[in-house]
Every structure is written in C-alpha cells, then in structure tokens.
Design a protein around this motif. Structure first.
Motif, short mmCIF file in Angstrom:
data_model
loop_
_atom_site.label_atom_id
_atom_site.label_comp_id
_atom_site.label_asym_id
_atom_site.label_seq_id
_atom_site.Cartn_x
_atom_site.Cartn_y
_atom_site.Cartn_z
N ALA B 87 0.84 -1.20 0.00
CA ALA B 87 0.00 0.00 0.00
C ALA B 87 0.87 1.25 0.00
N ILE B 88 1.95 1.21 0.78
CA ILE B 88 2.85 2.37 0.81
C ILE B 88 3.45 2.60 -0.56
N ALA B 89 3.87 1.50 -1.23
CA ALA B 89 4.48 1.62 -2.55
C ALA B 89 3.52 2.23 -3.57
N LEU B 90 2.19 1.88 -3.43
CA LEU B 90 1.20 2.40 -4.38
C LEU B 90 0.97 3.90 -4.20
N ASN B 91 1.36 4.42 -3.05
CA ASN B 91 1.20 5.85 -2.80
C ASN B 91 2.35 6.69 -3.35
N ASP B 92 3.17 6.05 -4.21
CA ASP B 92 4.32 6.77 -4.78
C ASP B 92 3.87 7.65 -5.95
N PRO B 93 3.91 9.00 -5.77
CA PRO B 93 3.38 9.88 -6.81
C PRO B 93 4.23 9.88 -8.08
N VAL B 94 5.49 9.44 -8.00
CA VAL B 94 6.35 9.44 -9.19
C VAL B 94 6.04 8.23 -10.06
N ARG B 95 6.01 7.05 -9.43
CA ARG B 95 5.76 5.84 -10.21
C ARG B 95 4.28 5.66 -10.54
N ALA B 96 3.43 6.24 -9.73
CA ALA B 96 1.99 6.08 -9.95
C ALA B 96 1.30 7.44 -9.98
N PRO B 97 1.58 8.23 -11.04
CA PRO B 97 1.03 9.59 -11.08
C PRO B 97 -0.50 9.61 -11.13
N ASP B 98 -1.14 8.54 -11.59
CA ASP B 98 -2.59 8.56 -11.71
C ASP B 98 -3.29 7.94 -10.50
N ILE B 99 -2.51 7.59 -9.47
CA ILE B 99 -3.13 7.07 -8.26
C ILE B 99 -3.16 8.19 -7.23
N ALA B 100 -4.36 8.51 -6.78
CA ALA B 100 -4.50 9.63 -5.83
C ALA B 100 -4.24 9.17 -4.41
N GLY B 101 -4.48 7.88 -4.16
CA GLY B 101 -4.25 7.41 -2.81
C GLY B 101 -4.52 5.92 -2.74
N ALA B 102 -3.89 5.24 -1.75
CA ALA B 102 -4.14 3.82 -1.58
C ALA B 102 -4.16 3.54 -0.09
N ALA B 103 -5.12 2.75 0.36
CA ALA B 103 -5.22 2.44 1.79
C ALA B 103 -5.38 0.95 1.97
N ILE B 224 -6.37 -3.79 -0.71
CA ILE B 224 -5.90 -2.40 -0.74
C ILE B 224 -6.87 -1.66 -1.64
N SER B 225 -7.50 -0.61 -1.13
CA SER B 225 -8.34 0.18 -2.03
C SER B 225 -7.51 1.33 -2.58
N VAL B 226 -7.66 1.54 -3.86
CA VAL B 226 -6.83 2.52 -4.58
C VAL B 226 -7.75 3.49 -5.28
N GLN B 227 -7.45 4.78 -5.16
CA GLN B 227 -8.26 5.78 -5.83
C GLN B 227 -7.49 6.34 -7.02
N ALA B 228 -8.11 6.29 -8.21
CA ALA B 228 -7.49 6.92 -9.37
C ALA B 228 -7.70 8.42 -9.25
N SER B 229 -6.82 9.22 -9.93
CA SER B 229 -6.92 10.67 -9.79
C SER B 229 -8.24 11.19 -10.35
N ASP B 235 -8.07 3.40 -15.91
CA ASP B 235 -7.30 2.37 -16.64
C ASP B 235 -5.80 2.57 -16.44
N GLU B 236 -5.34 3.84 -16.51
CA GLU B 236 -3.93 4.13 -16.30
C GLU B 236 -3.53 3.76 -14.86
N ILE B 244 3.62 -1.80 -10.34
CA ILE B 244 4.32 -1.68 -9.06
C ILE B 244 4.26 -3.00 -8.28
N LEU B 245 3.07 -3.58 -8.23
CA LEU B 245 2.91 -4.80 -7.44
C LEU B 245 3.62 -5.99 -8.09
N ASP B 246 3.57 -6.05 -9.45
CA ASP B 246 4.31 -7.11 -10.16
C ASP B 246 5.78 -7.06 -9.78
#
Ligand SMILES: Nc1ncnc2c1ncn2[C@@H]1O[C@H](COP(=O)(O)OP(=O)(O)OP(=O)(O)O)[C@@H](O)[C@H]1O
Ligand SMILES: [Mg+2]
Lengths: 224, 401
Positions: B87-103, B224-229, B235-236, B244-246
């Motif tokens: 979940a912490i890794a998914l909150n990376d704004p550089v690698r995942a610019p289209d993810i607004a948040g993950a919990a 882990i719930s993930v919010q797209a921007s 899709d992005e 990231i998870l792979d």
C-alpha cells in the motif's frame, strides 16, 4: 345513351339485363321508366347514374363520355351532376339529417358554413327544417325519403334519378315525395324515375316501358 | 382540406361505434403501456445498479490477493500476500502519477456490543485516507486522523446499520462499543451508502494499527483500495498499480498473486448487461404492441364489412377512393393515437410504483418511440382494411345488407 348492353355472369349463367337500349333524355324532361320486375329498369338506372358501367355501348352525360372514366372520375360525375333517390332511402345511420344532406357537398369541397346553410335550405324545402338534428332511425319512412330528396336537391344536380322512390311509402308520403319531384321539375331539373305505379308515371312527361332489357314503348304524355 | 374532412368523418365513425373504438384502443393502450413500463423498469434496474456501484466510488480500484489457478492447479504455491508495504508503494506519486491514494484494509468478522446490545459485523482496520478513497463521508462526528493511526487509538467510525443496531434510540457519538471484547470509542457514523450487493453500511472502521494491535495481529492485509486521480484515469491507474505490485512480488501476467478490480469497467459490464436486459423487456412490450396492431386490422375489417352499405352510399353520392382510404386510415391512426395516449397515462401511473425495490424510470425515447410506432401501426394495420373499403364497388356495396 346509345346501344347500351349490360351482361351479368358468363357462359350458361349469362344474363343480358340490358340488351341494346338507346335513349336520349333532354334537359328539363321528366321521364318515367316502367316495366315488369326483372326487365332491367334498375340496371339502366345505375348506368344512367354512373354507379355502374355498361358492358358495351356509349353513354354521355352533358357530352361527357362515361365509358372511359375511372373510379374516381365516376365519383366526381356522380357528385357534380347526379342526385340519386333510392327505394331504400340509403341515408347513413347515426348521422343527423343535416349531416346526411351535407355529405355530398363535403365531398365537393364546399366550406362547412356554406354547406350547412345549403343543407338547412334543402331540408326546409322538403318541410323538415325542424328535424335537421334527427338521425334516420328517429324519422318515419316518408321523412327519411324527404331527407334523401333534400340530399339530392342540395347537390343541385343536372340530373335527378329516383329508383322506385315511393316503393316503401304509404300513399300520403308518396304524394308528398311526388309533389316535391313535381316542384323540382317545375324549376327546370331533369328527372328520371322508375316506378310500377301508373299514377306515379302519370306525372311524368314521358313514359319509357322496358321488357326483357329492351325498350318496348316510349310515349310522350302529350300523345296519351 | 380533404384531410380535415376525412379526419372529421373518421372521428364521427369512431364516436358512432364507441364500444368498439374503446376496445380497439385498449389493445394499443396495453401495448404502449407495456413498452414504456418495461423499458422504464429496465432503466430503473440499471439506475439502481449504477448508483450502487458509484456509491462505492466511481474511480475506485480494489486490489485483492489472488491465488493464481490454472485449470485448478496451483501454479505458484508460495503466494505472497498483500502487505502494508504494498500500500505504501502504491502511494508513490512518481511511479503512480494517476493514483491519488491507496489504503490497506484488514477485515475480520467480529461481534460488537454496546451496553445492552450485540451485533455481528465486520471490522475494517485501515488508514484515514480510506474515507476519501472509498467516497465515504460521515453523517455525524468525525473521521480518525493520521495521529490516531500513529498512536493506535481505539476509536471507530461505524456504519449506519451498526449504529441502528447497537444504538437504536440514542446518539452513538462518544459511546463505547466492544468488538471481540476490545473497547472502541465511537467518533463518527458513516453516511448511509446503500447498494444492491453486500451491505456497505454493516461495518466498523478503525485505525489499522489499533485493529492489528488488539484483534488481528500483524501480517498480510485483506485488500488495498486505490483511488485513481479521476474517473477518466482508472485504466492508467490500474496499469500503474499492476506494474508496481508485479515488481514487488516478482510476478507477471500468468503468475500474478493479486487481482485488481476496476469499478469503471465493472460499471461498463453491468451497463452492457442491463442494456440487453432493457432491450429484451422492450421487445416483449413491442410484441404486445404488435398484437394490438393486429387487433386494429381485425376490428377495422369488421368495421368495413359492417359499414359496406354506408361506404356504398358515400361512394354513390360522390366520395372518391382517396377520401374513403384517407378516412379509414385516419380512423385507425386516431384510434391508435388515443391508445398510445391512454397507454402513456397508464405507464406514468404505474411508473410511480416501486416494484421489487426498483423504481422504474420512464425513458423519454421510449415515450416518443411508442407514439411514433403506434402511428405507424395505425397506418400499417389500417391500410389493408382501408384499401378494401376504398375499392368497394358502389352498386355492390349498396346491395349489401
Ligand atoms: N348483380 C347482378 N348479377 C346478376 N344478375 C343481375 C344482377 N343485377 C341484376 N341482375 C339481373 O338483371 C336483370 C334485370 O335486373 P334489374 O334489377 O335491372 O330489374 P328491375 O327491372 O329493376 O326489377 P325490379 O322491378 O324488380 O326492381 C334481372 O334478371 C336480374 O336477375
Ligand atoms: Mg329495380
């Protein structure tokens, strides 16, 4: 009308209802057609009235040859030139007397207010002004036939045809209807009437008698 | 001109045969009502599914652990579970610019009690960002904060179903509940979400650290719930999360030990399915409309036969083919228009009623369509009888008794 023949059926069942009749009716004449039952009177009348077309021969109204007209053109001829009075009245049920009288004018495209006026005039002329809102089944036979006369009158036809108009009426109503026809004739209309009764024929200026689809005699009243 | 006169004649005929006219109208009415109601019903079902999916968050992705199966055979026996680090890794704004948040979510079944009541539910240990990611506002009180998470405070936001069950008469805010014996203080009540699937209101939400400390222990998380921007970038965001998870799990397409649900594509699938459902319902309605149309032909044919003599009279005094044709066509069309209007009225009435928890939603296109079709039906099914009437020969028609 020249050499008119009407054949019903084919082969064995062939009936020559009208067999080579030639007849000319002048404007303003009052002609009675007589003859035994089955002699072809109605058939002739239907051809005269453009309700039916002859098998052969030529027929002209006011110089117009009816033979080569199609269905719609025949409707137009009936609508403009012919007023028909039937033995069975032939009013349209569930429609008031006034509307029945108006109907031919509607098909002619006369405006509503105008045709209402003419319908009421015609009904007044046959003495039924106060019955204009009655439907046919609320009228006596004589009254219905007078409505039918009014309908023919309202059309202002050049030719007025009546197929046994008094056949279903008592003597009183018969007199009414015949008086009306006399009046109409007096105004210069051409009338052709079919009848079995001599006293009806007496009013006409000319009596044509048919027999087996042929003219048996054609007598002017003046000669009687 | 001739049009108006023919319409008037047709209207007179309709009035002259009221009972028959009403019966004919009834067929069309039922058909039109069926089309409109059934389509409205399909649309209502679609609306309700759509809104329940949307209430979960329209730009929500949901990552769950998944044991990759190939023909029932486990390909990768050493499945890595999802972790808080994922979940912490998914909150990376550089690698995942289209993810607004993950919990991360750690869910487990618990029994919670208030002073005098008990309720079996599910506890969710998560981060405060859970609320914004899942589009879950509170209707009363407040969320818990990052500070609460850091200090593992035993406070909770409860779902509306839990609130009603444990505190039916009183205000739950500030009260204590005990879940599996562990006391929590209620600080907020989640706004009612509703939905057609599992009840999202039957839940107790608490800081992840507190739940791990006192109930579940540490380890893998349930999801882990993930919010797209935004709803356009789901899709992005999905691709980035998978990448990231792979990498973290050392997996690829075939060996993947997690699964990403995309609400947007779920919505698409649901809408397609419901569209087919609605079209089928509409087709059933259309069949009854067709039957109504055949009813018009039938009754008009009877009417032509019955009125043969009248038609003969009309022709004898000069009605043209065209006029008779027009009159009968208009008669049929007026009847079916009346049917359509009555059917619309009936449909609007029925659409007020909620059926099986679905409130029908009248679709304007179905109303317009039903009208257009019923006029077409009047013209089509009226044309054969009208032609028959128009081509009657006057002397034969007059001889008819
Ligand atoms: N539609 C028809 N089909 C076959 N035969 C017909 C038809 N109409 C008339 N006929 C025959 O034609 C002949 C003439 O009939 P029509 O109706 O003209 O007689 P009519 O002189 O008017 O008789 P009536 O005085 O009884 O009215 C009759 O023999 C009749 O059977
Ligand atoms: Mg006769």
């Amino acid at each position: 009308m020249h050499d008119i023949t009407k054949v019903y059926g084919q082969g064995e069942a062939e009936v020559r209802a009208v067999d080579g009749i030639s007849l000319t009716v002048e404007p303003g004449e009052y002609v009675a057609i007589m003859g035994a039952s089955g002699s072809g009177k109605s058939t002739v009348m239907n051809i005269i009235g453009a309700l039916d077309v002859a098998t052969s021969g030529t027929y002209k109204i006011d110089g117009v040859d009816i033979g080569d007209l199609d269905d719609d053109a025949l409707s137009l001829v009936r609508n403009r030139r012919i007023g028909f009075i039937f033995q069975a009245f032939n009013l349209i049920p569930r429609m008031s007397a006034a509307v029945n009288v108006e109907l031919p004018l509607m098909y002619r495209g006369v405006r509503r207010s105008e045709r209402r006026r003419r319908a009421l005039d015609a009904l007044a002329k046959v003495g039924l002004a106060d019955r204009s809102h009655h439907q046919p089944n609320e009228l006596s036979g004589g009254q219905q036939q007078r409505v039918a006369v009014a309908r023919a009158l309202a059309m202002e036809p050049s030719l007025m045809l009546a197929d046994e108009p008094t056949g279903n009426l008592d003597s009183r109503s018969t007199a009414d209807v015949l008086d009306l026809l006399d009046e109409i004739h007096a105004e210069g209309k051409t009338i052709v009437i079919i009848t079995h009764e001599d006293d009806v024929a007496e009013r006409a200026g000319r009596v044509v008698t048919l027999r087996d689809g042929k003219v048996e005699s054609d007598v002017l009243a003046a000669a009687r | 001109m001739i049009f108006i006169e023919a319409l008037r004649s047709g209207w007179q005929a309709i009035l002259a045969n009221r009972l028959r006219s009403i019966l004919t109208t009834l067929g069309i009415m039922i058909g039109v009502a069926a089309v409109i109601i059934l389509v409205a019903f399909g649309q209502g079902a679609s609306n309700s599914v759509t809104s329940s999916i949307q209430s979960l968050g329209s730009n929500l992705l949901y990552v769950t652990p998944e044991n990759p199966n190939r023909d029932g055979e486990i390909v990768n026996p050493s499945v890595q579970e999802l972790t808080v680090d994922d979940a912490i890794a998914l909150n990376d704004p550089v690698r995942a610019p289209d993810i607004a948040g993950a919990a991360p979510e750690r869910r487990t079944a618990v029994t919670c009690t208030s002073e005098d009541r008990s309720h079996s539910t599910q506890i969710v240990g998560t981060w405060p960002s859970f609320f914004s990611i899942n589009n879950s506002p509170v209707s009363a009180g407040a969320y818990f904060s990052n500070a609460d998470e850091l200090s593992a405070r035993r406070i909770t936001v409860i779902g509306s179903t839990v609130a009603e069950s444990l505190f039916p008469e009183s205000d739950p805010l500030g009260r204590q509940i005990a879940c599996n014996g562990v006391p929590f203080t209620v600080v907020g009540v989640q706004a009612e979400k509703g939905g057609a699937f599992a009840n999202p209101d039957d839940v107790v939400i608490a800081p992840l650290s507190a739940v791990e400390n006192s109930i579940t222990g540490y380890g893998e998380v349930s999801a882990i719930s993930v919010q797209a921007s935004s709803s356009e970038t789901t899709d992005e965001a999905e691709e980035q999360a998978i990448a990231i998870l792979d990498e973290r799990h050392g997996t690829t397409e075939g060996t993947r030990d997690f699964e990403v649900f995309n609400q947007a594509s779920l919505l698409d699938t649901a809408n397609t399915a419901l569209g087919i459902f609605t079209a089928l319902l509409g087709a059933v309605g259309a069949i009854s409309l067709l039957v109504g149309g055949i009813g018009i032909t039938n009754i008009m044919l009877v009417s032509v036969t019955e009125r043969t003599r009248e038609i003969g009279i009309r022709k004898a005094i000069g009605a043209s083919r065209r006029f008779i044709l027009l009159q009968f066509l208009l008669e049929a069309t007026v009847l079916s228009l009346f049917g359509a209007t009555a059917g619309l009225g009936l449909a609007l009435l029925v659409a007020q009623v909620e059926i099986a928890g679905i409130s029908p939603s009248v679709v304007p296109v179905s109303v317009v369509g039903a009208y257009v079709i019923s006029v077409a039906i009047g013209l089509f099914f009226g044309s054969y009888p009208a032609k028959r009437a128009a081509s009657l020969r006057p002397i034969e028609a007059l001889r008819h008794e």
